[in-house]
Write an enzyme that holds these catalytic residues in place. Sequence first.
Site, PDB file in Angstrom:
ATOM      1  N   ASP A 289       0.844  -1.196   0.000  1.00 41.58           N
ATOM      2  CA  ASP A 289       0.000   0.000   0.000  1.00 41.58           C
ATOM      3  C   ASP A 289       0.881   1.248   0.000  1.00 41.58           C
ATOM      4  O   ASP A 289       1.692   1.441   0.903  1.00 41.58           O
ATOM      5  CB  ASP A 289      -0.870  -0.016   1.262  1.00 41.58           C
TER       6      ASP A 289
ATOM      7  N   TYR B  26       2.842   9.830  -0.210  1.00 43.82           N
ATOM      8  CA  TYR B  26       3.928   9.227   0.581  1.00 43.82           C
ATOM      9  C   TYR B  26       5.290   9.471  -0.073  1.00 43.82           C
ATOM     10  O   TYR B  26       6.328   9.241   0.541  1.00 43.82           O
ATOM     11  CB  TYR B  26       3.739   7.713   0.758  1.00 43.82           C
TER      12      TYR B  26
ATOM     13  N   LYS C 111      -2.925   5.823  -3.758  1.00 40.25           N
ATOM     14  CA  LYS C 111      -4.036   6.736  -3.432  1.00 40.25           C
ATOM     15  C   LYS C 111      -3.793   8.086  -4.102  1.00 40.25           C
ATOM     16  O   LYS C 111      -2.660   8.588  -4.077  1.00 40.25           O
ATOM     17  CB  LYS C 111      -4.140   6.942  -1.915  1.00 40.25           C
TER      18      LYS C 111
ATOM     19  N   HIS D 259      -7.716   9.431  -1.542  1.00 36.22           N
ATOM     20  CA  HIS D 259      -7.057   9.349  -0.227  1.00 36.22           C
ATOM     21  C   HIS D 259      -7.917   9.892   0.906  1.00 36.22           C
ATOM     22  O   HIS D 259      -7.918   9.360   2.012  1.00 36.22           O
ATOM     23  CB  HIS D 259      -5.709  10.088  -0.259  1.00 36.22           C
TER      24      HIS D 259
HETATM   25  N1  NAP Z   1      -5.728   5.928   4.039  1.00 36.28           N
HETATM   26  C1  NAP Z   1      -5.153   6.650   4.968  1.00 36.28           C
HETATM   27  O1  NAP Z   1      -5.502   7.832   5.189  1.00 36.28           O
HETATM   28  C2  NAP Z   1      -4.081   6.033   5.792  1.00 36.28           C
HETATM   29  C3  NAP Z   1      -3.672   6.669   6.969  1.00 36.28           C
HETATM   30  C4  NAP Z   1      -2.697   6.045   7.737  1.00 36.28           C
HETATM   31  C5  NAP Z   1      -2.159   4.848   7.325  1.00 36.28           C
HETATM   32  N2  NAP Z   1      -2.550   4.259   6.150  1.00 36.28           N
HETATM   33  C6  NAP Z   1      -1.935   3.006   5.652  1.00 36.28           C
HETATM   34  O2  NAP Z   1      -1.867   2.090   6.706  1.00 36.28           O
HETATM   35  C7  NAP Z   1      -0.501   1.770   6.958  1.00 36.28           C
HETATM   36  C8  NAP Z   1      -0.302   1.546   8.429  1.00 36.28           C
HETATM   37  O3  NAP Z   1      -0.411   2.793   9.077  1.00 36.28           O
HETATM   38  P1  NAP Z   1      -0.562   2.860  10.628  1.00 36.28           P
HETATM   39  O4  NAP Z   1      -0.848   4.253  11.005  1.00 36.28           O
HETATM   40  O5  NAP Z   1      -1.520   1.779  11.022  1.00 36.28           O
HETATM   41  O6  NAP Z   1       0.888   2.514  11.111  1.00 36.28           O
HETATM   42  P2  NAP Z   1       1.362   1.182  11.799  1.00 36.28           P
HETATM   43  O7  NAP Z   1       1.177   0.028  10.910  1.00 36.28           O
HETATM   44  O8  NAP Z   1       0.717   1.119  13.155  1.00 36.28           O
HETATM   45  O9  NAP Z   1       2.937   1.498  11.956  1.00 36.28           O
HETATM   46  C9  NAP Z   1       3.399   2.375  12.951  1.00 36.28           C
HETATM   47  C10 NAP Z   1       4.702   1.878  13.475  1.00 36.28           C
HETATM   48  O10 NAP Z   1       4.497   0.617  14.147  1.00 36.28           O
HETATM   49  C11 NAP Z   1       5.723  -0.090  14.101  1.00 36.28           C
HETATM   50  N3  NAP Z   1       5.465  -1.529  14.111  1.00 36.28           N
HETATM   51  C12 NAP Z   1       5.028  -2.324  13.095  1.00 36.28           C
HETATM   52  N4  NAP Z   1       4.907  -3.597  13.496  1.00 36.28           N
HETATM   53  C13 NAP Z   1       5.309  -3.623  14.797  1.00 36.28           C
HETATM   54  C14 NAP Z   1       5.426  -4.655  15.759  1.00 36.28           C
HETATM   55  N5  NAP Z   1       5.103  -5.909  15.479  1.00 36.28           N
HETATM   56  N6  NAP Z   1       5.858  -4.337  16.996  1.00 36.28           N
HETATM   57  C15 NAP Z   1       6.177  -3.054  17.309  1.00 36.28           C
HETATM   58  N7  NAP Z   1       6.093  -2.018  16.440  1.00 36.28           N
HETATM   59  C16 NAP Z   1       5.657  -2.310  15.189  1.00 36.28           C
HETATM   60  C17 NAP Z   1       6.439   0.321  12.844  1.00 36.28           C
HETATM   61  O11 NAP Z   1       7.793   0.604  13.157  1.00 36.28           O
HETATM   62  P3  NAP Z   1       8.966  -0.352  12.581  1.00 36.28           P
HETATM   63  O12 NAP Z   1       9.203   0.109  11.187  1.00 36.28           O
HETATM   64  O13 NAP Z   1      10.093  -0.074  13.499  1.00 36.28           O
HETATM   65  O14 NAP Z   1       8.489  -1.774  12.674  1.00 36.28           O
HETATM   66  C18 NAP Z   1       5.708   1.596  12.395  1.00 36.28           C
HETATM   67  O15 NAP Z   1       6.551   2.694  12.234  1.00 36.28           O
HETATM   68  C19 NAP Z   1       0.288   2.969   6.423  1.00 36.28           C
HETATM   69  O16 NAP Z   1       1.621   2.655   6.180  1.00 36.28           O
HETATM   70  C20 NAP Z   1      -0.495   3.264   5.199  1.00 36.28           C
HETATM   71  O17 NAP Z   1      -0.135   2.395   4.162  1.00 36.28           O
HETATM   72  C21 NAP Z   1      -3.516   4.837   5.403  1.00 36.28           C
END
Ligand code: NAP
Length: 272
Positions: free
Chosen positions: A48, A53, A78, A111
């Site tokens: 994704d 980004y 997006k 988005h």
């Molecule tokens: N449509 C939208 O508006 C929108 C908005 C936000 C996000 N998204 C999408 O959703 C994805 C995820 O976003 P999110 O906000 O949910 O972030 P997330 O996946 O919660 O990631 C946040 C942080 O969590 C860490 N992490 C991942 N796996 C882990 C684990 N097993 N243990 C501990 N830490 C861990 C990662 O650091 P490390 O790199 O150190 O593992 C990362 O920097 C984004 O990348 C994007 O593609 C979409």
Amino acid sequence: MSITEEEVILNNGIKMPKLALGTWFMNQKDTTISAVKTAIQVGYRQIDTAQSYDNEQEVGLGIKESGIERGDIFITSKVDAELKDYRSVTDSIDTTLSKLNHDYLDLMLIHNPTPWSKALDVKSQYFDENLAVWQALIDSIKIGKIRAIGVSNFEKEDLDNLINKSGVIPSVNQMVVNIGHVPNDLIKFDQEQGIVTEAYSVVTHGVTLKYPQIQTMVDKYQVTVSQLCIRYVWQMGLPLWRKSTSLNHIKQNTMIDFQISDSDFDYLNSLK
Ligand SMILES: NC(=O)c1ccc[n+]([C@@H]2O[C@H](COP(=O)([O-])OP(=O)(O)OC[C@H]3O[C@@H](n4cnc5c(N)ncnc54)[C@H](OP(=O)(O)O)[C@@H]3O)[C@@H](O)[C@H]2O)c1
């Protein structure tokens, strides 16, 4: 079956892998290429990204370096939320394809219903503008540049606007879903319309994480908080997005082969 192999069929018949590597805030070139390549080698089949980004090129390179065929990877991008007219969107799709170095994209989302720069402006719903963006996406499907289209962060009235005026139902709606934040009414509306709800920000944080019962469950199921949170959303049946650049986390986030009991699930559902 590993969760990386599980798929959902979208409303236009296309299969989409249910687990995706998210790439938001991956903007260091080498780190992004390496994370995408690693995730694909671990078994992830959806990546994704987003125009905003600023890493579509690195995502394309990571996919290439993984050695897995383009056709076996599902790529979502997006449209930049700032773009709200037909021509800018069709131009931006060409730029996305050029950066990815591919001739088609699997899924393109709007988005956000509102440009991020106007997110605090409650006066306008951008209905006409989103309809123009939506028409650009519909037309891009017709000429083979995109296989499926959807939205992100859309509320019911934003969806009604697109559906009623264009007659084309989005394939997906990507939104925040986690323990303590489950938009049940919107998820139900999506289901009724045949829209797949996709979950991001699946790891709960803040107050919710401080409930001692969360730690009790982590100990009981012998998992990490991340795995408990992923399993919770997975048990709701939703495809989900998790970002990581760490091999350990990328692997760990696929290992959710346990079942949250009905009573624990009900408890998690009750958290606000
Ligand atoms: N449509 C939208 O508006 C929108 C908005 C936000 C996000 N998204 C999408 O959703 C994805 C995820 O976003 P999110 O906000 O949910 O972030 P997330 O996946 O919660 O990631 C946040 C942080 O969590 C860490 N992490 C991942 N796996 C882990 C684990 N097993 N243990 C501990 N830490 C861990 C990662 O650091 P490390 O790199 O150190 O593992 C990362 O920097 C984004 O990348 C994007 O593609 C979409």
